[in-house]
Design a protein around this motif. Structure first.
Motif, mmCIF file in Angstrom:
data_model
loop_
_atom_site.group_PDB
_atom_site.id
_atom_site.type_symbol
_atom_site.label_atom_id
_atom_site.label_comp_id
_atom_site.label_asym_id
_atom_site.label_seq_id
_atom_site.Cartn_x
_atom_site.Cartn_y
_atom_site.Cartn_z
ATOM 1 N N LEU A 57 0.854 -1.184 0.000
ATOM 2 C CA LEU A 57 0.000 0.000 0.000
ATOM 3 C C LEU A 57 0.893 1.238 0.000
ATOM 4 N N THR A 59 0.510 5.352 0.259
ATOM 5 C CA THR A 59 -0.414 6.470 0.458
ATOM 6 C C THR A 59 0.353 7.789 0.435
ATOM 7 N N ASN A 63 -4.119 9.471 1.245
ATOM 8 C CA ASN A 63 -4.914 8.737 0.264
ATOM 9 C C ASN A 63 -4.050 7.772 -0.530
ATOM 10 N N GLU A 64 -4.666 6.667 -0.947
ATOM 11 C CA GLU A 64 -3.922 5.716 -1.761
ATOM 12 C C GLU A 64 -3.481 6.410 -3.048
#
Ligand SMILES: Nc1ncnc2c1ncn2[C@@H]1O[C@H](COP(=O)(O)OP(=O)(O)OP(=O)(O)O)[C@@H](O)[C@H]1O
Ligand SMILES: [Mg+2]
Length: 235
Positions: A57, A59, A63-64
């Motif tokens: 992930l 970010t 936010n991604e």
């Protein structure tokens, strides 16, 4: 500002990044140090969507991160790639303007151009020269200047000192510190461990796709055992 969690990247059967976790705070210089093939460029390319991770992930400001390079530029992230990749058949000025291609704010673009010329007076002297005829060091300056022309908040620098003479290496690192003072955040990938540590707030040591050490750059620089184990002999 930027957070990478459990990032895994493969090239076919090669597991190039193995569960990478890094964090970059706004306003800092964070250095990733590692030798040839450690996975440094792969990490930057995964952040900017050039390489697709298998797992993990990423970010940015909570936010991604999007997976397409131009959306990432629009968010305020720019990558200055290894090997510079300037447009050899365009002038210095046109190369710089290419950095602003997603922007419409003409007045601010002109202001940023002035700032780039202040940082790199050498480029101002050569605005009409074909970029392909610049020296290696000048091409590096141009690549960094072009990156700044996208008005980024976060700049990813891939081995800016590669192949430069010692005096120019010093200049480039001083300019990186000047860029930080312009309220930019910098993720710096380097083989030149001592230089990269000396200007960084935080650092990670990457070896064969794994983060082996992380910490406050100043402390790593003082730690003889780390320096000897991962960075060759202390100087
Ligand atoms: N497109 C690709 N296809 C296959 N393998 C790749 C590809 N790109 C990188 N690799 C491999 O992944 C590993 C990490 O490469 P990467 O370019 O990220 O290293 P690096 O730390 O940037 O090295 P350098 O300091 O030499 O630039 C290397 O073993 C490399 O051969
Ligand atoms: Mg590389």
């Amino acid at each position: 500002m930027l957070k990478v969690e459990n990032l895994n990247v493969y090239y076919g059967g090669i597991h190039a990044l193995r569960g990478i976790d890094i964090e970059v705070q706004e306003g800092q210089i964070v250095s990733i140090i590692g030798s040839n093939g450690a996975g440094k460029s792969t990490l930057l390319n995964a952040i900017t969507g050039i390489v697709k991770p298998k797992e993990g992930l990423i970010t940015y400001k909570g936010n991604e991160i999007p997976r397409t390079p131009h959306k990432i530029v629009k968010l305020g992230i720019c990558q200055v790639p290894e090997g510079r990749l300037i447009f050899a058949n365009l002038t210095v000025k046109d190369n710089l303007m290419m950095g602003a291609y997603l922007r419409n704010d003409k007045k601010k673009i002109e202001e940023d151009l002035e700032k780039v010329y202040q940082l790199f007076p050498r480029l101002l002297e050569r605005i009409n020269q074909m970029a392909g005829t610049l020296s290696g060091g000048e091409q590096q300056m141009l690549a960094m200047g072009r990156g700044l022309m996208s008005n980024p908040d976060l700049i990813l620098l891939d081995e800016p000192s590669l192949g430069l003479a010692p005096l120019l290496v010093r200049t480039i690192f001083e300019i990186i510190e000047d860029i930080k003072k312009m309220n930019k955040t910098i993720l710096l990938v380097e083989q030149n461990a001592y230089k990269a540590l000396s200007i960084a707030d935080k650092a990670y040591i990457l070896e064969q796709g794994v983060i082996k050490k992380e910490g406050i750059a100043e402390e790593i620089l003082q730690d003889k055992s780390i320096l000897e184990a991962y960075l060759g002999k202390a100087h």
